[in-house]
Design an enzyme around this catalytic site. Structure first.
Site, PDB file in Angstrom:
ATOM      1  N   THR A   1       0.842  -1.200   0.000  1.00 23.78           N
ATOM      2  CA  THR A   1       0.000   0.000   0.000  1.00 23.78           C
ATOM      3  C   THR A   1       0.876   1.250   0.000  1.00 23.78           C
ATOM      4  OG1 THR A   1      -1.718  -1.121   1.245  1.00 23.78           O
ATOM      5  CG2 THR A   1      -1.747   1.275   1.287  1.00 23.78           C
TER       6      THR A   1
ATOM      7  N   GLY B   1       0.712  -2.987   5.377  1.00 15.78           N
ATOM      8  CA  GLY B   1       0.864  -4.311   5.965  1.00 15.78           C
ATOM      9  C   GLY B   1      -0.420  -5.095   5.921  1.00 15.78           C
ATOM     10  N   ASP B   2      -0.578  -6.006   6.877  1.00 14.93           N
ATOM     11  CA  ASP B   2      -1.753  -6.869   6.960  1.00 14.93           C
ATOM     12  C   ASP B   2      -2.935  -6.056   7.479  1.00 14.93           C
ATOM     13  OD1 ASP B   2      -3.661  -8.793   7.334  1.00 14.93           O
ATOM     14  OD2 ASP B   2      -2.296 -10.264   8.218  1.00 14.93           O
TER      15      ASP B   2
END
Length: 732
Positions: free
Chosen positions: A597, A649-650
């Site tokens: 992202t 990230g996640d």
């Protein structure tokens, strides 16, 4: 003022003084014997008081006859004399009304009249000596800036007003057009004349603050564009280059103040959907106080605390009447100023209007010179630092923080080594674009470049092989947010999010509704967002029996579906079966090459911060999945008072903790960017030790730092001290 006017004024004033004692005697006779008894008991003869007042004024008049002082104090003496006349007439009226009350009331009225007369004489002495040392209104702008003894080349009053409007007033309807509360503005004028560094009280209507700015500019002895350059500037209004060169002939104070004021007007015009004041409307209102000919001084702006040409009939009309109204006889129907034309009719100077409109609409181009010398570059860089400090906000400083410190603006900070995206944002903000505009430009560049295949169209297919977009933009000044989630058929994710913020009252639109809205607002579409690369990636994944994926507790566990809930216990080969423990996916499905992202923070030249994110989400996600990208506080967050944050990230895990909101709030409590970033990441890691993610923090001064967990993280930065974008590496 012409000699004829001076003679008329002298005759009218002399007539007034000579008639004051006569009128009081007539009032005393009409009051009857009882008034005489009261005056005797009180040992105060109203007639004698009036004669003494007249005598004092005549003695002062001899001083005022001196040529050196006559012109300077004439206007103020009109006001003083008129005020005295009102007080005397008011004393007569009160005398008549107090007859039935008794001698105590008469004594109080006489004492009050005498005290106010002394005050008026003090005012005359003050203006006889020239403008008071603390005055701001009506004083040359160079003198005001010199008195400030500051490196800031802009009058403090404009700085205070701009700060106030940036914080509370940009959305106010009819800003710089509405007349404002004249009585309040008069009080503010008086306050700033006594204390030029005073702050605007909380709760003041932004419309009144804008009107105060207009009156200050109108009160200047010469306009910001000066009389000498009036024709040259007016003739240059059709050419940005000519306008730039003409304005460079201004003094540094005039130039800097003009740039400052028009920059504020540009920000106001950007909110025209809410405040109804576009660049033309603002130019119509502000041109008369920014640019005028020597014979067309904006006298009409005196109406901010005076009603034109009306004789006051009631005592409470005193504060709103003009000096000529007060000098006129109550019984006369002729306006006292009729023989002295004041040119109150405002004639629109459309040439000046076009100049100011040009300065607003082409502000960034006009006040940026590509051919500046090195010394000029340094000077303008320093000015940018000053402007960013001035328009940031009204800081609540402790004694230790009170010393002004320069800031490193503008600043661009972006997740990962997306150098071209950071450069695009820098080009925009360095030319004068707002933080929001620069964020949109930077993230849009990343979408077009398909950064690592995880931003923009053509990457990260879902289980059906389709690419969908998530994006967010947030303004740290207004706290407005626009976001789109799971958007199909439109390739411009960040611009769609910006349209949501600009043209709707919503924060987040999702799915086909988001697509329809974006297309209706002018973005191209519908179109297929897949690419040969994304389709190849999806095909390979299908051949690998749709592994890995984001399903759990379903059958088939190692196939492509269709999926159904699994009966029985949990498969211990992929999940933990212990009651009360947290589930972890093995192996992790999010990494630096399938979920990069872009999250960007920008601080513009005025010191305002904005953030934005754009992503096509986790690769092979379940259709309809929304990650943290469009969630304010998770992927990004900004507050002008503190700073901003971006995350990657996640997202399925990180959005449960709102890490960027946590970062900003930690900095608000005093943590440095590095401390705040590490704290936010550690809060997630304590609950999910195997998660992968990172955050980057930037405070309001431009200081930045990153923190990560589960991977090595990089972020990109450019500020005025860097020749190009620099990439910083953060170890887990």
């Amino acid at each position: 003022m012409p000699s004829l006017i001076s003679q008329q004024w002298q005759e009218r004033t002399s007539g007034f003084f000579s008639s004051s004692g006569t009128k009081l005697r007539e009032a005393r006779q009409s009051a009857g014997a009882f008034v005489g008894e009261v005056a005797k008991d009180a040992k105060v003869n109203v007639t004698d008081v009036a004669e003494r007042v007249g005598s004092l004024f005549k003695s002062r008049w001899a001083i005022l006859q001196q040529p050196a002082t006559r012109h300077a104090v004439q206007e103020h003496l009109i006001t003083a004399a008129a005020t005295t006349g009102t007080l005397v007439r008011k004393g007569i009226t009160e005398t008549k009304e107090k007859v039935s009350v008794g001698k105590i009331k008469v004594e109080e009225a006489a004492k009050k009249t005498a005290q106010k007369s002394k005050t008026l004489l003090t005012d005359i002495e003050r203006w006889q000596k020239g403008v008071a040392s603390s005055d701001v209104f009506g004083v040359a702008i160079e003198v005001t800036v010199q008195r400030q003894e500051s490196t800031r080349p802009i009058p403090f009053i404009l700085i205070k007003c701009a700060d106030y409007l940036i914080l509370t007033g940009l959305n106010s309807p009819s800003l710089f057009k509405a007349e404002g509360d004249k009585k309040l503005i008069q009080q503010l004028v008086s306050a700033y004349n006594q204390d030029p560094s005073a702050s605007i009280p909380e709760g003041v209507n932004p419309v009144d603050v804008a009107a105060l700015m207009k009156y200050y500019l109108a009160s200047l002895p010469t306009p910001l564009t000066t009389f000498e350059l009036y024709n040259e500037v007016k003739d240059a209004r059709s050419s940005v280059n000519r306008m730039r060169k003409s304005l460079q002939k201004l003094s540094s104070v005039n130039y800097n103040t003009l740039e400052f004021v028009t920059a504020l007007l540009l920000r106001v015009s950007e909110k025209s959907q809410l405040n109804k004041m576009d660049s033309h409307s603002l130019a119509m209102e502000m041109a008369p106080v920014i640019m005028w000919r020597e014979d067309k001084r904006p006298e009409s702006y005196r109406e901010y605390w005076r009603h034109p040409s009306r004789s006051p009939k009631k005592s409470n009309d005193f504060e709103t009447a003009t000096p000529w109204d007060l000098l006129s006889d109550e019984g006369e129907g002729v306006d006292a100023s009729s023989s002295i034309p004041l040119d109150d009719i405002v004639q629109v100077d459309f040439g000046a209007v076009e100049v100011v409109q040009c300065l607003i609409e082409h502000h960034n181009a006009i006040f940026t010179d590509a051919e500046e010398t090195s010394s000029q570059v340094m000077a303008r860089s320093y000015l940018s630092i000053i402007l960013s400090t001035l328009l940031l906000f009204l800081p609540l400083l402790t004694a230790a923080e009170a010393e002004w410190k320069p800031k490193k603006f503008p600043v661009v900070v972006s997740t990962w080594s997306f150098i071209e995206a950071a450069r695009a944002a820098w080009r925009a903000v360095d030319k004068g674009s707002s933080a929001v505009e620069a964020v949109v430009e930077g993230c849009s560049a990343c979408e077009e470049l398909r950064c690592d295949g995880t931003v923009g169209p053509g990457g990260s297919p879902n289980e059906n092989g389709e690419t969908m977009l998530d994006a967010l933009v947030m303004d740290g000044v207004t706290m407005e947010v626009g976001a789109v989630a799971a958007m199909r058929y439109v390739k411009d994710g960040i611009r769609a999010a910006w349209l949501v913020m600009k043209y709707s009252r919503h924060t987040l639109l999702a799915g086909e509704g988001a697509s329809a809205f974006a297309i209706s607002m002018g973005l191209p579409g519908p179109m297929n967002l897949s690419s040969p690369e994304s389709l190849k990636k999806w095909s390979d994944w299908k051949e690998n029996r749709c592994q890995p994926n984001f399903r759990k507790n379903v059958v088939p566990a190692n196939g492509c579906g269709p999926y159904k809930p699994k009966d029985g216990g949990i498969d211990v080969s992929t999940e933990s079966c212990e009651m009360g423990t947290i589930e972890y996916r093995l192996p992790p499905l999010v990494g630096p090459h399938n979920h990069d992202t872009i999250s960007m923070a920008v601080i513009d030249k005025m010191g305002h911060i904005a953030v934005g994110t754009s992503t096509n989400g986790a690769t092979f996600k379940i259709p309809g999945r929304v990650g943290d990208g469009p969630i304010a506080g998770s992927s990004a967050y900004a507050d002008d008072e503190v700073g901003g944050c971006g995350a990657t990230g996640d997202g399925d895990i990180m959005m449960r903790f709102l890490p960027c909101y946590q970062v900003v709030e930690s900095m608000r409590q005093g943590m440095k960017p590095e401390e705040a970033a590490k704290d936010a990441v550690s809060r997630i890691a304590r609950k999910f030790p195997d998660f992968v993610g990172a955050v980057v923090a930037v405070d309001k001064n431009g200081s930045h730092a990153g923190a990560c967990h589960g991977w090595t993280f990089q972020y990109s930065v450019q500020d005025p001290n860097m020749d190009d974008v620099q990439v910083f590496t953060v170890l887990p």
